[in-house]
Design an enzyme around this catalytic site. Structure first.
Site, PDB file in Angstrom:
ATOM      1  N   ARG A 127      39.797  33.021  40.994  1.00 49.97           N
ATOM      2  CA  ARG A 127      38.805  33.308  39.951  1.00 49.97           C
ATOM      3  C   ARG A 127      38.344  32.026  39.310  1.00 49.97           C
ATOM      4  NH1 ARG A 127      41.071  38.770  37.224  1.00 49.97           N
ATOM      5  NH2 ARG A 127      40.952  39.939  39.170  1.00 49.97           N
TER       6      ARG A 127
ATOM      7  N   SER B 142      37.112  41.164  38.058  1.00 47.50           N
ATOM      8  CA  SER B 142      37.693  42.277  37.306  1.00 47.50           C
ATOM      9  C   SER B 142      37.071  42.483  35.930  1.00 47.50           C
ATOM     10  CB  SER B 142      39.196  42.063  37.203  1.00 47.50           C
ATOM     11  OG  SER B 142      39.813  43.215  36.748  1.00 47.50           O
ATOM     12  N   HIS B 143      37.899  42.325  34.892  1.00 41.76           N
ATOM     13  CA  HIS B 143      37.468  42.611  33.528  1.00 41.76           C
ATOM     14  C   HIS B 143      36.811  41.408  32.866  1.00 41.76           C
ATOM     15  CE1 HIS B 143      41.365  40.855  33.853  1.00 41.76           C
ATOM     16  NE2 HIS B 143      41.229  40.379  32.620  1.00 41.76           N
TER      17      HIS B 143
ATOM     18  N   ASP C  68      37.095  49.104  34.060  1.00 40.71           N
ATOM     19  CA  ASP C  68      36.709  47.693  33.980  1.00 40.71           C
ATOM     20  C   ASP C  68      35.673  47.309  35.035  1.00 40.71           C
ATOM     21  OD1 ASP C  68      38.371  47.766  36.211  1.00 40.71           O
ATOM     22  OD2 ASP C  68      39.140  45.747  35.858  1.00 40.71           O
TER      23      ASP C  68
ATOM     24  N   ASP D 139      35.648  46.005  38.002  1.00 37.39           N
ATOM     25  CA  ASP D 139      35.787  46.400  39.401  1.00 37.39           C
ATOM     26  C   ASP D 139      36.430  47.773  39.571  1.00 37.39           C
ATOM     27  OD1 ASP D 139      38.203  45.359  38.421  1.00 37.39           O
ATOM     28  OD2 ASP D 139      38.884  44.789  40.423  1.00 37.39           O
TER      29      ASP D 139
ATOM     30  N   ASP E 229      39.333  49.131  38.641  1.00 40.73           N
ATOM     31  CA  ASP E 229      40.748  49.420  38.864  1.00 40.73           C
ATOM     32  C   ASP E 229      41.529  49.655  37.571  1.00 40.73           C
ATOM     33  OD1 ASP E 229      40.669  46.768  38.113  1.00 40.73           O
ATOM     34  OD2 ASP E 229      41.813  45.999  39.822  1.00 40.73           O
ATOM     35  N   ARG E 230      40.937  49.306  36.431  1.00 39.29           N
ATOM     36  CA  ARG E 230      41.632  49.575  35.161  1.00 39.29           C
ATOM     37  C   ARG E 230      41.109  50.841  34.509  1.00 39.29           C
ATOM     38  NH1 ARG E 230      42.951  44.003  32.012  1.00 39.29           N
ATOM     39  NH2 ARG E 230      43.581  42.832  33.848  1.00 39.29           N
TER      40      ARG E 230
ATOM     41  N   GLU F 244      50.854  49.112  35.157  1.00 34.04           N
ATOM     42  CA  GLU F 244      50.989  47.880  34.384  1.00 34.04           C
ATOM     43  C   GLU F 244      50.484  48.145  32.976  1.00 34.04           C
ATOM     44  OE1 GLU F 244      50.618  43.946  36.566  1.00 34.04           O
ATOM     45  OE2 GLU F 244      48.880  45.039  37.279  1.00 34.04           O
TER      46      GLU F 244
ATOM     47  N   SER G  61      48.590  46.415  31.391  1.00 33.34           N
ATOM     48  CA  SER G  61      47.233  45.897  31.255  1.00 33.34           C
ATOM     49  C   SER G  61      46.195  46.928  31.712  1.00 33.34           C
ATOM     50  CB  SER G  61      47.108  44.614  32.064  1.00 33.34           C
ATOM     51  OG  SER G  61      47.552  44.831  33.397  1.00 33.34           O
TER      52      SER G  61
ATOM     53  N   LYS H 117      45.399  49.444  41.855  1.00 35.16           N
ATOM     54  CA  LYS H 117      45.341  50.338  40.715  1.00 35.16           C
ATOM     55  C   LYS H 117      43.971  51.003  40.727  1.00 35.16           C
ATOM     56  CE  LYS H 117      44.468  46.478  37.498  1.00 35.16           C
ATOM     57  NZ  LYS H 117      44.874  45.243  38.192  1.00 35.16           N
TER      58      LYS H 117
HETATM   59  C1  VG1 Z   1      46.150  40.326  34.254  1.00 38.73           C
HETATM   60  C2  VG1 Z   1      47.105  41.431  33.858  1.00 38.73           C
HETATM   61  C3  VG1 Z   1      47.846  41.930  35.086  1.00 38.73           C
HETATM   62  C4  VG1 Z   1      46.835  42.375  36.154  1.00 38.73           C
HETATM   63  C5  VG1 Z   1      45.856  41.260  36.448  1.00 38.73           C
HETATM   64  C6  VG1 Z   1      44.756  41.682  37.394  1.00 38.73           C
HETATM   65  O1  VG1 Z   1      46.868  39.250  34.807  1.00 38.73           O
HETATM   66  O2  VG1 Z   1      47.997  41.007  32.875  1.00 38.73           O
HETATM   67  O3  VG1 Z   1      48.692  42.980  34.719  1.00 38.73           O
HETATM   68  O4  VG1 Z   1      47.489  42.728  37.336  1.00 38.73           O
HETATM   69  O5  VG1 Z   1      45.239  40.816  35.229  1.00 38.73           O
HETATM   70  O6  VG1 Z   1      44.032  42.769  36.875  1.00 38.73           O
HETATM   71  P1  VG1 Z   1      47.277  37.942  33.976  1.00 38.73           P
HETATM   72  O7  VG1 Z   1      47.924  37.043  34.966  1.00 38.73           O
HETATM   73  O8  VG1 Z   1      46.001  37.401  33.398  1.00 38.73           O
HETATM   74  O9  VG1 Z   1      48.190  38.414  32.894  1.00 38.73           O
HETATM   75  V1  VG1 Z   1      42.433  43.053  37.352  1.00 38.73           V
HETATM   76  O10 VG1 Z   1      41.940  44.418  36.696  1.00 38.73           O
HETATM   77  O11 VG1 Z   1      41.969  41.598  37.434  1.00 38.73           O
HETATM   78  O12 VG1 Z   1      42.450  43.159  39.047  1.00 38.73           O
HETATM   79 CO    CO Z   2      40.091  44.997  37.486  1.00 40.39          CO
END
Ligand code: VG1
Ligand code: CO
Length: 542
Positions: free
Chosen positions: A21, A112-113, A276, A278, A280-281, A362, A364, A375
């Site tokens: 990313r 993602s988010h 979110d 993509d 998955d959340r 998770e 998150s 997810k």
């Molecule tokens: C964060 C979350 C983690 C999740 C990851 C990807 O990672 O805490 O639980 O799996 O994002 O989510 P980090 O390393 O920033 O804490 V997503 O929705 O990007 O695929």
């Molecule tokens: Co995501």
């Protein structure tokens, strides 16, 4: 016409928690995306003639990289590419397509988010044939390759038409543009009792979903409005936009506040959900009740047999280490396995493949099951609707009864974003250095039971992942966890996870931050967050 182009390596292409990313301008550097994609292909074996799935969350730069990836897949010898129409595939839908069509793997383009746009975030992730994120063994190999790469292969050809469903060809490779929604929607219909959810909605139960101008819009409209009969407009911000309408497509109480306020307002909807960038959340709110992701996992696990796809019960539960222990109590009661993994969905894949676990989660805002290997935001929303339809109770009643039965795990995450990387690393190193001296010491009125830096040995392939978060456990089952984010694109983010177990139902209606106040203070004492980061308060509390 296949060509080999000479290139120079970049030194910053280490995949994080969920792929590579970076800011869009970083990805726009000469050959940056090409180098990473070639490094993925160079780290894989045996894909000649096989199928690759490609799709993304529709954010800025999605279309450009999809064209690049298709050309490079053809030049590298894949036999077929399946790509979502318009370059769109939600992360769980991509996982499903990989599995359903028995593809060799997939490339998922998403940050993602994180926000999208010309100066915001972009990402590339490789998923393996089981549909899940590549395990560390592969991401390590990809990173190693990025450091020495000196050429990549591509095809000189005009852009493909990604907006018409059908078959094309590039340098002998078949490109099929597929409907990104239908396969996924069909899968949801197999897993959940759509008739019961339809009846619930027909009876006047009001469901709203905020797709946050991100990828789930078309999926939610098809499933909630078309197949389940929610009135048109129930899905808000349903059109995916390259910049998500300038918002953070992050479903939490900060970024999905409008939806939350609406559900909580008198006369508002009965049920609110958000997902979110993509897809998955997920976030789930009912009248008078925000469901924490950790509780959501526990409630879904405890009520799994309500849904036809899980009628025979679940094999086991897995959660990431910082996720609350609420689901542990459910696993204990059901007499099934419970697994604690490092942060990131890639650690669940082996457990699901081996049949050891069915549902995973998770803290998150991530929940999912073995129906795919990611997810899955809409899956969680539909699971809740299925449970509500089956139990004929509100979200609030379901959660309050769950706490009464199992106890309540008060839980909160405090994020400190944009910290200077060196300062953040210094804070973690200082914590690690004092771990051995902590057991038995008192912090305020809390007594430390144990302290360590979480290490995980995968029960299936026995690979070891170290330094996955510092945890300090107190007497009575409370704890504080510290780790640095692996998904940010500027500076460092410190995440502090705080949890307290409260068995007594008469103490289940305390405001969360109040219930956790002594632990939050202990976190400050342990990590000296204020003086080390210069920040008086977290930037985000969830
Ligand atoms: C964060 C979350 C983690 C999740 C990851 C990807 O990672 O805490 O639980 O799996 O994002 O989510 P980090 O390393 O920033 O804490 V997503 O929705 O990007 O695929
Ligand atoms: Co995501």
């Amino acid at each position: 016409m296949i060509v080999t182009i000479a290139t120079k390596p970049y030194d910053d292409q280490k995949p994080g928690t969920s792929g590579l990313r970076k800011k869009v301008p970083v990805f726009q550097q000469k050959d940056y995306a090409e180098n990473f994609i070639q490094s993925i292909f160079d780290s894989l074996e045996g894909f000649a003639g096989k199928t690759l799935v490609i799709g993304g969350d529709g954010r800025f730069y999605n279309r450009e990289v999809i064209q690049t990836a298709i050309r490079m897949a053809a030049a590298n010898g894949f036999g077929r590419v399946l790509v979502g129409k318009g370059g769109i595939l939600s992360t769980p839908a991509a996982s499903h397509v990989i599995r359903k069509y028995e593809a060799f793997g997939g490339i998922v383009l998403s940050a993602s988010h994180n926000p999208g746009g010309p100066t915001e975030d972009f990402g590339i992730k490789y998923n393996i044939g089981n549909g899940g994120p590549a395990p560390e063994k592969i991401t390590d190999a990809i990173f190693a390759r990025t450091k020495s790469i000196d050429s990549y292969k591509t095809v000189e050809t005009p852009d493909l038409d990604l907006d018409s469903i059908g078959r094309q060809e590039v340098a002998g490779m078949v490109v099929e543009v597929i409907d990104p929604v239908s396969d996924y929607a069909d899968l949801m219909e197999e897993l959940f009792d759509f008739a019961a959810i339809r009846d619930l909605i027909k009876s006047g139960f009001r469901v709203v979903m905020d797709s946050m101008s991100a990828v789930t819009g078309p999926y939610a409209v098809e499933i909630l409005e078309k197949r389940l009969g929610a009135p048109a407009g129930s899905v808000r911000n349903a059109e995916p936009l390259p910049d998500f309408g300038h918002h953070h497509p992050d479903p939490n109480l900060v970024h999905a506040k409008e939806l939350y306020d609406d559900v909580m307002s008198p006369g508002g909807p009965d049920f609110g959900a958000a997902s979110d960038g993509d897809g998955d959340r997920n976030m789930v709110v009912g009248k008078g009740m925000f469901v924490t992701p950790s509780d959501s996992l526990a409630v879904i696990a405890a009520n799994a047999t309500c849904a036809p796809g899980y009628a025979k019960g679940i094999a086991g539960i897995a959660r990431s280490m910082p996720t609350s222990a609420a689901s542990d109590r459910v696993a204990e009661k059901l007499g099934i396995g419970m697994y604690e993994t490092p942060t990131g969905w890639k650690f669940f894949g082996n457990l699901m493949d081996a049949g050891k676990v069915t549902v995973c989660g998770e803290e998150s805002f991530g929940t999912g099951s073995s129906h795919v290997r990611e997810k899955d935001g809409l899956w969680a929303v539909l699971f809740w609707l299925n449970i509500i339809a089956a139990r004929k109770e509100s979200v609030k009643d379901i959660v309050v009864k769950h706490w009464a039965e199992y106890g309540r795990n008060y839980y909160s995450r405090h994020d400190y974003e944009g910290i200077d990387t060196e300062k953040a690393n210094g804070l973690i190193v200082a914590l690690r250095d004092k771990l051995a001296s902590l057991p038995g010491t008192k912090i305020g009125s809390l007594v430390v039971n144990a302290a360590d830096d979480f290490a995980y040995t995968d029960p299936v392939d026995h690979s070891v992942s170290k330094n996955q978060g510092v945890r300090v456990l107190f007497e009575g089952g409370s704890r504080v966890v510290f780790r640095l984010s692996g998904t940010g694109t500027s500076g460092a983010t410190l995440r502090v996870y705080v949890e307290r177990y409260e068995p007594d139902p008469s103490r289940h209606d305390i405001e969360t931050q109040t219930a956790l106040a002594d632990l939050i203070a202990a976190a400050e004492t342990l990590a000296e967050i204020k003086s080390r980061t210069g920040m008086d308060e977290p930037t985000v509390i969830t």
